[in-house]
Design an enzyme around this catalytic site. Structure first.
Site, PDB file in Angstrom:
ATOM      1  N   PHE A 195     100.048 -67.425 -35.316  1.00 35.33           N
ATOM      2  CA  PHE A 195     101.189 -66.977 -36.112  1.00 35.33           C
ATOM      3  C   PHE A 195     100.739 -65.862 -37.081  1.00 35.33           C
ATOM      4  O   PHE A 195      99.775 -66.030 -37.819  1.00 35.33           O
ATOM      5  CB  PHE A 195     101.771 -68.162 -36.900  1.00 35.33           C
ATOM      6  CG  PHE A 195     102.919 -67.777 -37.795  1.00 35.33           C
ATOM      7  CD1 PHE A 195     104.098 -67.268 -37.261  1.00 35.33           C
ATOM      8  CD2 PHE A 195     102.814 -67.910 -39.174  1.00 35.33           C
ATOM      9  CE1 PHE A 195     105.156 -66.907 -38.089  1.00 35.33           C
ATOM     10  CE2 PHE A 195     103.871 -67.557 -40.006  1.00 35.33           C
ATOM     11  CZ  PHE A 195     105.039 -67.049 -39.467  1.00 35.33           C
ATOM     12  N   GLN A 196     101.427 -64.764 -37.062  1.00 33.09           N
ATOM     13  CA  GLN A 196     101.169 -63.595 -37.917  1.00 33.09           C
ATOM     14  C   GLN A 196      99.771 -63.010 -37.727  1.00 33.09           C
ATOM     15  O   GLN A 196      99.197 -62.446 -38.649  1.00 33.09           O
ATOM     16  CB  GLN A 196     101.427 -63.926 -39.392  1.00 33.09           C
ATOM     17  CG  GLN A 196     102.914 -64.231 -39.630  1.00 33.09           C
ATOM     18  CD  GLN A 196     103.307 -64.288 -41.083  1.00 33.09           C
ATOM     19  OE1 GLN A 196     102.516 -64.669 -41.931  1.00 33.09           O
ATOM     20  NE2 GLN A 196     104.553 -63.908 -41.373  1.00 33.09           N
ATOM     21  N   MET A 203     117.248 -31.409 -44.523  1.00 33.18           N
ATOM     22  CA  MET A 203     116.311 -30.508 -43.853  1.00 33.18           C
ATOM     23  C   MET A 203     116.548 -30.486 -42.348  1.00 33.18           C
ATOM     24  O   MET A 203     116.429 -29.444 -41.701  1.00 33.18           O
ATOM     25  CB  MET A 203     114.868 -30.923 -44.175  1.00 33.18           C
ATOM     26  CG  MET A 203     113.831 -29.956 -43.666  1.00 33.18           C
ATOM     27  SD  MET A 203     114.096 -28.279 -44.304  1.00 33.18           S
ATOM     28  CE  MET A 203     112.951 -28.250 -45.673  1.00 33.18           C
ATOM     29  N   LYS A 211      91.376 -65.906 -43.626  1.00 28.03           N
ATOM     30  CA  LYS A 211      91.742 -66.932 -44.611  1.00 28.03           C
ATOM     31  C   LYS A 211      90.527 -67.801 -44.958  1.00 28.03           C
ATOM     32  O   LYS A 211      90.279 -68.112 -46.128  1.00 28.03           O
ATOM     33  CB  LYS A 211      92.885 -67.784 -44.034  1.00 28.03           C
ATOM     34  CG  LYS A 211      93.641 -68.548 -45.088  1.00 28.03           C
ATOM     35  CD  LYS A 211      94.945 -69.100 -44.548  1.00 28.03           C
ATOM     36  CE  LYS A 211      95.685 -69.857 -45.629  1.00 28.03           C
ATOM     37  NZ  LYS A 211      96.955 -70.401 -45.162  1.00 28.03           N
TER      38      LYS A 211
HETATM   39  C1  LIG Z   1     109.987 -41.448 -42.243  1.00 29.81           C
HETATM   40  C2  LIG Z   1     110.545 -40.136 -41.807  1.00 29.81           C
HETATM   41  N1  LIG Z   1     111.518 -40.086 -40.860  1.00 29.81           N
HETATM   42  C3  LIG Z   1     112.029 -38.893 -40.470  1.00 29.81           C
HETATM   43  C4  LIG Z   1     111.581 -37.739 -41.024  1.00 29.81           C
HETATM   44  C5  LIG Z   1     112.155 -36.383 -40.567  1.00 29.81           C
HETATM   45  N2  LIG Z   1     112.810 -35.710 -41.700  1.00 29.81           N
HETATM   46  C6  LIG Z   1     112.225 -34.736 -42.430  1.00 29.81           C
HETATM   47  S1  LIG Z   1     113.193 -34.159 -43.643  1.00 29.81           S
HETATM   48  C7  LIG Z   1     114.453 -35.173 -43.196  1.00 29.81           C
HETATM   49  C8  LIG Z   1     115.753 -35.159 -43.937  1.00 29.81           C
HETATM   50  C9  LIG Z   1     115.613 -35.645 -45.330  1.00 29.81           C
HETATM   51  O1  LIG Z   1     116.893 -35.864 -45.846  1.00 29.81           O
HETATM   52  P1  LIG Z   1     117.102 -36.268 -47.339  1.00 29.81           P
HETATM   53  O2  LIG Z   1     116.188 -37.378 -47.717  1.00 29.81           O
HETATM   54  O3  LIG Z   1     118.535 -36.512 -47.591  1.00 29.81           O
HETATM   55  O4  LIG Z   1     116.589 -34.966 -48.136  1.00 29.81           O
HETATM   56  P2  LIG Z   1     117.131 -33.454 -48.069  1.00 29.81           P
HETATM   57  O5  LIG Z   1     116.451 -32.763 -46.949  1.00 29.81           O
HETATM   58  O6  LIG Z   1     118.626 -33.516 -47.881  1.00 29.81           O
HETATM   59  O7  LIG Z   1     116.733 -32.889 -49.397  1.00 29.81           O
HETATM   60  C10 LIG Z   1     114.098 -35.954 -42.101  1.00 29.81           C
HETATM   61  C11 LIG Z   1     114.989 -36.937 -41.445  1.00 29.81           C
HETATM   62  C12 LIG Z   1     110.553 -37.831 -41.978  1.00 29.81           C
HETATM   63  N3  LIG Z   1     110.000 -36.765 -42.552  1.00 29.81           N
HETATM   64  N4  LIG Z   1     110.073 -39.031 -42.368  1.00 29.81           N
END
Ligand SMILES: Cc1ncc(C[n+]2csc(CCOP(=O)(O)OP(=O)(O)O)c2C)c(N)n1
Length: 587
Positions: free
Chosen positions: A114-115, A491, A164
């Site tokens: 487990f785990q 982005m 553990k």
């Molecule tokens: C864990 C993770 N999943 C996906 C991405 C791909 N990614 C890069 S920027 C972005 C959008 C970020 O959106 P938000 O947090 O609303 O910030 P904004 O760009 O609008 O300032 C994504 C999905 C990432 N960098 N990290």
């Protein structure tokens, strides 16, 4: 002096002796003996997180804000696997953390108990080193060595998985006997002196030199040496995202950030340079753009502690491998003085070449850019993220420690918050981890309790680790959170706009009411929708004791400019259509 102790007690005893004062963690069955023994160590503050990913980011934020090793603790199985993103984030950004995980009893290993999970196997490529400890008498030596490895040479994460039974059984503890030789990192070997001479010849004869300042400057503490080099030789300084803070933003030789979202004049300067002096940076693809056309006329000097980074992406003319501070200290006496920054020690050789046309050319490039700046847009009733960041910078006098998440807001922060000091911007540069900011800021505040800490985070990334708001309340942490809420995964939306014909699939966000959400956690909260509301909100947050969450509802479809498309040459930037002042009637 020898003393009989359990493995669990030895763990905390060794952490205390490594000067650990805070650990970030989450308990569970396989780490329970360690948690039980923690009661005997009131000198160590345990911060109970809401998700183990948060614990690793907190340890990372703690390390980046303090320069010390951060520590995270979790149980076996899912506790350990939840740490993976945080460990990888620390690895990519050379952040020294030690993660301690519980493991099932040694007799159960390999039986799918487990785990049970093979966390040393899983983290092999994302740690500097990791250990599976199955006996109490191994604990002390492993902990000491783990700390030494995490902080020496190029820093990074180390994981210690302790079964553990190793935590429960007892043995004699003798701290002195476990001393590990503080063997200097291999790159401490000095480069041959002819390499130093070649570097000096290039520096002293260059007409259009640029310093590329990276994270290694902060890690090695070479700030004054870099400043001396820049001033002595009259060389402008461009920074990587993680290098921000390595050189004061207000310094006349500061260029700003380079790369994919770097300022246009910085990228042009790099492309036109005849010498790049790369300091503690790794020529990341976001920094170079297309390698075939990167800085085509420049000779390159690379000063770097990790030999594996040299000639990896960009072939260089001279490599000086070693600790940046010692390499630069050795180099500086031979650097010829430029007339632009005359110094007292005038007996030193003077630069033969005149660099003033080069600096004048860069100043011209800078001036041309101002008309496109969103800052020059008259107030048209819309709230732009750049205004939020800029007002935050002004109101905090540039003195806040800002922790950003990943996305557009991260780049706007890098462009519009002007950092004077090292370790005042903490961000996930290498892995680009959404969800990093809120927990990393908690860790940073623990490391710098007197600092004014601001989180700048997107509405998407905030929701990835917003559960840590509960940690803020439980641990009574005083930071402020600026959510840059554009209703999109901004982005990615920007990429869809530029490169996928505006097909906004899976990027619009239906968000909760962040103000009410923060209030439900017991926090002070506000919503701002107008440009005129930014300053009062920031002031209210600053004067409120405890954490304030501000929901800044910004322009939904704004983009970060300039942008070098992935794989394009550094000078091929998409620019904000300008001049903006003539198109400002879109109310
Ligand atoms: C864990 C993770 N999943 C996906 C991405 C791909 N990614 C890069 S920027 C972005 C959008 C970020 O959106 P938000 O947090 O609303 O910030 P904004 O760009 O609008 O300032 C994504 C999905 C990432 N960098 N990290």
């Amino acid at each position: 002096m020898k003393k009989k102790m359990t493995g669990a007690e030895i763990l905390w005893e060794c952490l205390s002796r490594e000067q650990v004062t805070h650990v970030f963690g989450y308990p569970g069955g396989a780490i329970l003996p360690a948690y039980d023994a923690l009661c005997k160590y009131p000198n160590i503050r345990h911060v109970l997180v809401r998700h183990e990913q948060g614990a690793t980011h907190m340890a990372d934020g703690y390390a980046r804000a303090s320069g010390r090793v951060g520590v995270a603790v979790a149980t076996s199985g899912p506790g350990a696997t939840n740490m993976v993103t945080g460990i990888a984030t620390a690895m990519m950004d050379s952040s020294p953390i030690v993660c301690v995980t519980g493991q099932v009893g040694s007799k159960l290993i390999g039986l799918d108990a487990f785990q049970e999970i093979d966390i040393t196997g899983i983290t092999l490529p994302i740690t500097k080193h990791n250990y599976l400890v199955t006996r109490a008498d191994e604990v002390a030596g492993v902990v000491r060595e783990a700390f030494m490895i995490a902080r020496s040479g190029r820093p990074g994460p180390v994981l210690i998985d302790i079964t553990k039974d190793a935590q429960q059984s007892s043995c004699e503890f003798d701290w002195e006997a476990t001393r590990t030789p503080e063997h200097p990192p291999r790159p401490d070997r000095r480069a041959p002196s002819e390499d130093y001479q070649r570097a000096l010849d290039l520096i002293n004869s260059a007409q259009r030199p640029v310093i590329l300042a990276g994270h290694g400057i902060l890690l090695s503490g070479a700030l004054s040496q870099v400043r001396e080099l820049a001033e002595k030789a009259g060389v402008p300084v461009a920074m990587t995202l993680l290098g921000i803070g390595a050189f004061p933003a207000s310094h006349p030789l500061n260029l700003g950030m380079m790369g994919m979202h770097g300022e246009a004049w910085v990228n042009h300067a790099i492309q036109e340079a005849d010498l790049l002096i790369a300091l503690g940076m790794r020529f990341d693809d976001r920094v170079t753009g297309n390698l075939k056309t990167y800085a085509p006329n420049a000779r390159k000097i690379h000063v770097e502690i990790d030999p594996a980074e040299v000639n990896k992406n960009v072939p260089v003319d001279v490599a000086l491998i070693g600790d940046l501070r010692s390499v630069l200290s050795d180099l500086l006496p031979g650097v010829a003085i430029s007339d632009r920054y005359p110094r007292a020690e005038s007996r030193e050789p003077r630069v033969e070449v005149d660099r003033s046309p080069w600096l004048a050319h860069i100043a011209e490039l800078k001036g041309e850019v101002a008309v496109r700046d969103i800052q020059n847009l008259p107030d048209n009733g819309h709230l732009y993220a750049a205004h939020v960041i800029s007002d935050l910078w002004r109101e905090t006098g540039g003195n806040a420690l800002v922790v950003t998440d990943v996305g557009q807001h991260q780049m706007w922060e890098a462009q519009y918050y002007h950092h004077e000091d090292p370790r005042t911007l903490i961000t996930s540069g290498g892995l680009g981890t959404m969800g990093f900011a809120l927990p990393a800021a908690i860790g940073a505040k623990m490391a710098q309790p007197d600092a004014e800490v601001w989180v700048v985070v997107g509405d998407g990334g905030f929701q990835m680790t917003m559960c840590e708001l509960a940690t803020i309340v439980q641990e009574n942490i005083d930071i402020n959170v600026a959510i840059i809420n554009n209703g999109y995964l901004g982005m990615v939306r920007q990429w869809q706009e530029f490169f996928y014909d505006r097909r906004y699939h899976a990027t619009p966000l239906v968000n909760p009411d962040f103000e009410k959400l923060a209030q439900a956690f017991g926090l002070h909260a506000m919503t701002v929708t107008q440009r005129s509301g930014v300053v009062p909100a920031v002031q209210a947050a600053r004067s409120h004791r405890g954490t304030t969450v501000i929901n800044f509802c910004v322009e939904q479809e704004d983009s970060v400019f300039p942008m070098v498309p992935a794989g394009a040459s550094l000078h091929e930037m998409i620019r904000r259509p300008g001049p903006l002042v003539e198109t400002a009637s879109d109310t």
